[in-house]
Motif scaffolding. Sequence first.
Motif, PDB file in Angstrom:
ATOM      1  N   ARG A  42       0.808  -1.221   0.000  1.00  0.00           N
ATOM      2  CA  ARG A  42       0.000   0.000   0.000  1.00  0.00           C
ATOM      3  C   ARG A  42       0.833   1.259   0.000  1.00  0.00           C
ATOM      4  O   ARG A  42       1.922   1.297   0.556  1.00  0.00           O
ATOM      5  CB  ARG A  42      -0.935  -0.017   1.213  1.00  0.00           C
ATOM      6  CG  ARG A  42      -1.866  -1.198   1.065  1.00  0.00           C
ATOM      7  CD  ARG A  42      -2.849  -1.376   2.156  1.00  0.00           C
ATOM      8  NE  ARG A  42      -3.642  -2.544   1.836  1.00  0.00           N
ATOM      9  CZ  ARG A  42      -3.870  -3.553   2.645  1.00  0.00           C
ATOM     10  NH1 ARG A  42      -3.379  -3.534   3.878  1.00  0.00           N
ATOM     11  NH2 ARG A  42      -4.577  -4.573   2.264  1.00  0.00           N
ATOM     12  N   TYR A  43       0.245   2.265  -0.609  1.00  0.00           N
ATOM     13  CA  TYR A  43       0.881   3.584  -0.618  1.00  0.00           C
ATOM     14  C   TYR A  43       0.613   4.283   0.716  1.00  0.00           C
ATOM     15  O   TYR A  43      -0.547   4.467   1.095  1.00  0.00           O
ATOM     16  CB  TYR A  43       0.309   4.439  -1.757  1.00  0.00           C
ATOM     17  CG  TYR A  43       0.763   5.879  -1.698  1.00  0.00           C
ATOM     18  CD1 TYR A  43       1.939   6.279  -2.331  1.00  0.00           C
ATOM     19  CD2 TYR A  43       0.043   6.834  -0.979  1.00  0.00           C
ATOM     20  CE1 TYR A  43       2.378   7.594  -2.256  1.00  0.00           C
ATOM     21  CE2 TYR A  43       0.476   8.147  -0.890  1.00  0.00           C
ATOM     22  CZ  TYR A  43       1.636   8.518  -1.530  1.00  0.00           C
ATOM     23  OH  TYR A  43       2.074   9.814  -1.447  1.00  0.00           O
ATOM     24  N   GLY A  44       1.675   4.669   1.396  1.00  0.00           N
ATOM     25  CA  GLY A  44       1.479   5.461   2.611  1.00  0.00           C
ATOM     26  C   GLY A  44       2.215   6.779   2.531  1.00  0.00           C
ATOM     27  O   GLY A  44       1.812   7.757   3.153  1.00  0.00           O
ATOM     28  N   CYS A  45       3.322   6.795   1.785  1.00  0.00           N
ATOM     29  CA  CYS A  45       4.102   8.034   1.731  1.00  0.00           C
ATOM     30  C   CYS A  45       4.862   8.190   0.423  1.00  0.00           C
ATOM     31  O   CYS A  45       5.150   9.299   0.003  1.00  0.00           O
ATOM     32  CB  CYS A  45       5.076   8.119   2.905  1.00  0.00           C
ATOM     33  SG  CYS A  45       6.384   6.887   2.840  1.00  0.00           S
ATOM     34  N   GLY A  46       5.208   7.076  -0.210  1.00  0.00           N
ATOM     35  CA  GLY A  46       5.936   7.165  -1.468  1.00  0.00           C
ATOM     36  C   GLY A  46       7.360   7.656  -1.306  1.00  0.00           C
ATOM     37  O   GLY A  46       8.017   7.972  -2.301  1.00  0.00           O
ATOM     38  N   GLY A  48       9.573   6.305   1.426  1.00  0.00           N
ATOM     39  CA  GLY A  48      10.403   5.464   2.283  1.00  0.00           C
ATOM     40  C   GLY A  48      10.285   5.707   3.768  1.00  0.00           C
ATOM     41  O   GLY A  48      11.158   5.304   4.526  1.00  0.00           O
ATOM     42  N   SER A  49       9.224   6.357   4.223  1.00  0.00           N
ATOM     43  CA  SER A  49       9.176   6.582   5.674  1.00  0.00           C
ATOM     44  C   SER A  49       8.138   5.773   6.430  1.00  0.00           C
ATOM     45  O   SER A  49       8.166   5.798   7.655  1.00  0.00           O
ATOM     46  CB  SER A  49       9.044   8.069   6.008  1.00  0.00           C
ATOM     47  OG  SER A  49       8.374   8.763   5.041  1.00  0.00           O
ATOM     48  N   CYS A  50       7.217   5.063   5.776  1.00  0.00           N
ATOM     49  CA  CYS A  50       6.159   4.408   6.557  1.00  0.00           C
ATOM     50  C   CYS A  50       6.177   2.879   6.515  1.00  0.00           C
ATOM     51  O   CYS A  50       5.703   2.233   7.434  1.00  0.00           O
ATOM     52  CB  CYS A  50       4.793   4.908   6.113  1.00  0.00           C
ATOM     53  SG  CYS A  50       4.265   4.270   4.519  1.00  0.00           S
ATOM     54  N   GLY A  51       6.661   2.298   5.439  1.00  0.00           N
ATOM     55  CA  GLY A  51       6.741   0.845   5.353  1.00  0.00           C
ATOM     56  C   GLY A  51       5.459   0.140   4.926  1.00  0.00           C
ATOM     57  O   GLY A  51       5.425  -1.083   4.870  1.00  0.00           O
ATOM     58  N   ALA A  52       4.401   0.898   4.600  1.00  0.00           N
ATOM     59  CA  ALA A  52       3.147   0.256   4.172  1.00  0.00           C
ATOM     60  C   ALA A  52       3.322  -0.495   2.855  1.00  0.00           C
ATOM     61  O   ALA A  52       2.515  -1.350   2.513  1.00  0.00           O
ATOM     62  CB  ALA A  52       2.042   1.295   4.035  1.00  0.00           C
ATOM     63  N   CYS A  53       4.385  -0.169   2.124  1.00  0.00           N
ATOM     64  CA  CYS A  53       4.610  -0.750   0.800  1.00  0.00           C
ATOM     65  C   CYS A  53       5.634  -1.879   0.835  1.00  0.00           C
ATOM     66  O   CYS A  53       6.118  -2.299  -0.202  1.00  0.00           O
ATOM     67  CB  CYS A  53       5.100   0.338  -0.141  1.00  0.00           C
ATOM     68  SG  CYS A  53       6.730   0.943   0.368  1.00  0.00           S
ATOM     69  N   LEU A  63      11.386  -1.543   0.452  1.00  0.00           N
ATOM     70  CA  LEU A  63      10.276  -0.592   0.304  1.00  0.00           C
ATOM     71  C   LEU A  63       9.972  -0.475  -1.183  1.00  0.00           C
ATOM     72  O   LEU A  63      10.785   0.045  -1.949  1.00  0.00           O
ATOM     73  CB  LEU A  63      10.676   0.757   0.896  1.00  0.00           C
ATOM     74  CG  LEU A  63      11.008   0.702   2.395  1.00  0.00           C
ATOM     75  CD1 LEU A  63      11.612   2.015   2.866  1.00  0.00           C
ATOM     76  CD2 LEU A  63       9.755   0.359   3.195  1.00  0.00           C
ATOM     77  N   CYS A  65       8.102   1.398  -2.759  1.00  0.00           N
ATOM     78  CA  CYS A  65       7.962   2.755  -3.297  1.00  0.00           C
ATOM     79  C   CYS A  65       9.317   3.347  -3.666  1.00  0.00           C
ATOM     80  O   CYS A  65       9.384   4.359  -4.353  1.00  0.00           O
ATOM     81  CB  CYS A  65       7.233   3.670  -2.312  1.00  0.00           C
ATOM     82  SG  CYS A  65       8.191   4.108  -0.848  1.00  0.00           S
TER      83      CYS A  65
HETATM   84  S1  FES Z   1       4.877   4.023   0.852  1.00  0.00           S
HETATM   85 FE1  FES Z   1       5.721   4.652   2.750  1.00  0.00          FE
HETATM   86  S2  FES Z   1       7.637   3.642   2.772  1.00  0.00           S
HETATM   87 FE2  FES Z   1       6.850   3.156   0.826  1.00  0.00          FE
END
Ligand code: FES
Lengths: 158, 451
Positions: A42-46, A48-53, A63, A65
């Motif tokens: 999933r997209y969370g930030c695009g 590299g800061s959230c890890g949803a991807c 990551l 993204c």
């Molecule tokens: S979308 Fe947040 S780290 Fe990749």
Amino acid sequence: MSSSKVNIIRFVLNDEPVEVLVPPTEILLNTLRERVNVKSIRYGCGEGSCGACTVLVDGKPRLSCLTLTISVDGRDVTTVEGLSKDGELHPIQKAFIEHNAAQCGYCTPGFILLLKALLDRNPNPSRDEVIDSLSSNLCRCTGYKNILEAAMSVVRRR
Amino acid sequence: MMELSTIGKPVPNFYAQSHATGQTQYVDDVSFPGMLWAKAFRSPVPRGRIKRIDYQKALNVPGVVSVLTSKDVPNNLTVDLFMIGVGPPDEPVLAEEYVNYIGEPICLVVAKDQYAAQKGAERIEADIEELEPLLDPEEALRPGAPIIKSWGHNAFIYGSGTDGATPPGGQGRPYFQVKRGDVERAFQSADHVIKGEYVMHPQEHAPIETHVCVAKPEPDGRLTIYSSSQAPYFVRSNVANVLKMQESKIRVISLNVGGGFGGKVDPDIEQLTALAALKTNRPVKWRWTREEEFTVSTVRAGTKVYLEDAVSRDGLILGRKGRLIHDAGAYSKTSPYGVIKATVNLSGPYRIPSAYYQGYCVYTNKQPSSAMRGYGAYESTFAVELHMERIAKSIGIDSWEFRFKNAYRRGDVSVTGKVMEDAYLIEVMKEAARLANLRLPEHLLLMSSER
Ligand code: FES
Ligand code: FES
């Protein structure tokens, strides 16, 4: 990305061969979500800061993204869809269910993959090692306590 | 204690299995053939007058289908709480002559994919005359401050029937007012007068799923909106209002929300995505970036609270004066209501026999604030509880004792005149102390909320 140059990229996704045509600048997140229809990353930030991807590339967390699709040519990519075998959930997935370690669920596949990578590498991590390996990902709902409890329950069962 | 069958027992999350297998469906997973992507061109300045917008170069980008401006919005001026009578509408869906915060949407680019939409937005050129921005709500209230609201004051006007809480025709004031008893007399007879000032910064909800919406025009003229909103009915009314459509022609499908915390109540993304879908007659998707989530989605309001209490020698609060300044940012959103909630909560859960409170909903050139987890009550509670500590300390009484003494008991009357039929603060405090392994003195343990 509108670019005239496209590349044929082949990789193994959850044990199945995949072939995609992508421009050189396309990120793995978009390839998987939009071309291969894998929606668990999933997209969370695009950025590299959230890890949803998070995905696993050759067993290591990446990551998606920040990963160019052309860089996974010939590699092994795992998403959470590849964890359950024949309808049987992976022990990490079961632990997340038992411990209510997901609230909205948006971050959950990323955490499960991080934990899988850790346990495949080190079947007996300490609590601190677990915390350290999960610390790259963000969850805004659960407060992490249940995620950590789920993780430690799998470690103990080993 | 009676054995409870449900309370205190964990209940499995209905979605646990689908979360753990990655199968839960969010709006970002919705896709239709021919679906377009939207991207906003946003204000680069906190306050300015738009002299010229040139979007021809955006239209020349391959893949860009359309660029929408305020002229495309059937009813461009709106306020999110219009349906409970809050007004006047103060927020343009797309900016007209003025911009009032960094990130305010000016144009919406619609293109065949996210890359073309992004490139299109980058090609838009704007000539904006920068004006001096209002950044501090207390500055905004000073005489001589530049006025950024059409009604000639930088605060919302309460009391004349446009706040959703008072009857029409009353006397308008730039603050919400709560009065009870003779507060001046309480201050004259007080043994102690204790003042405090409390500031709370704004907060971002930061859900891991950013705002995302897909709108799809149906062949029969209806519109389907897939929304990550926490408030689908609110979305429907607001979209109908700005598009001048009948509500019955709009269907809002609320999929799983990837975290909201109040930040996914205001209908900004749905209004514009719906407009784009109608104008292009194609399904349109819009997903905010993390940067947009931080810089243009709403926040909890930064709040400043001044409190002053009249207290007797034996530690009873006799009266309280309060002044609350809520930073609404550039537009109302749900702030006029939030301020009412904040103001009436300046008593906290305590018996304050006389009070005079003023709550100001002040506009500044910042991203708008709105709902977030108990907003209003939360900001007041922060100030009130710090103030309770300060009073206890300055009159030399233990703060537990001070809270027990002033807690609501059954039959007490709140600042708004509500009789407390179900006061339990004393019992809750006893239990909290027990859980924290703190031994309270015997005389407090003997107290109860019964009169
Ligand atoms: S979308 Fe947040 S780290 Fe990749
Ligand atoms: S469960 Fe919502 S972000 Fe982790």
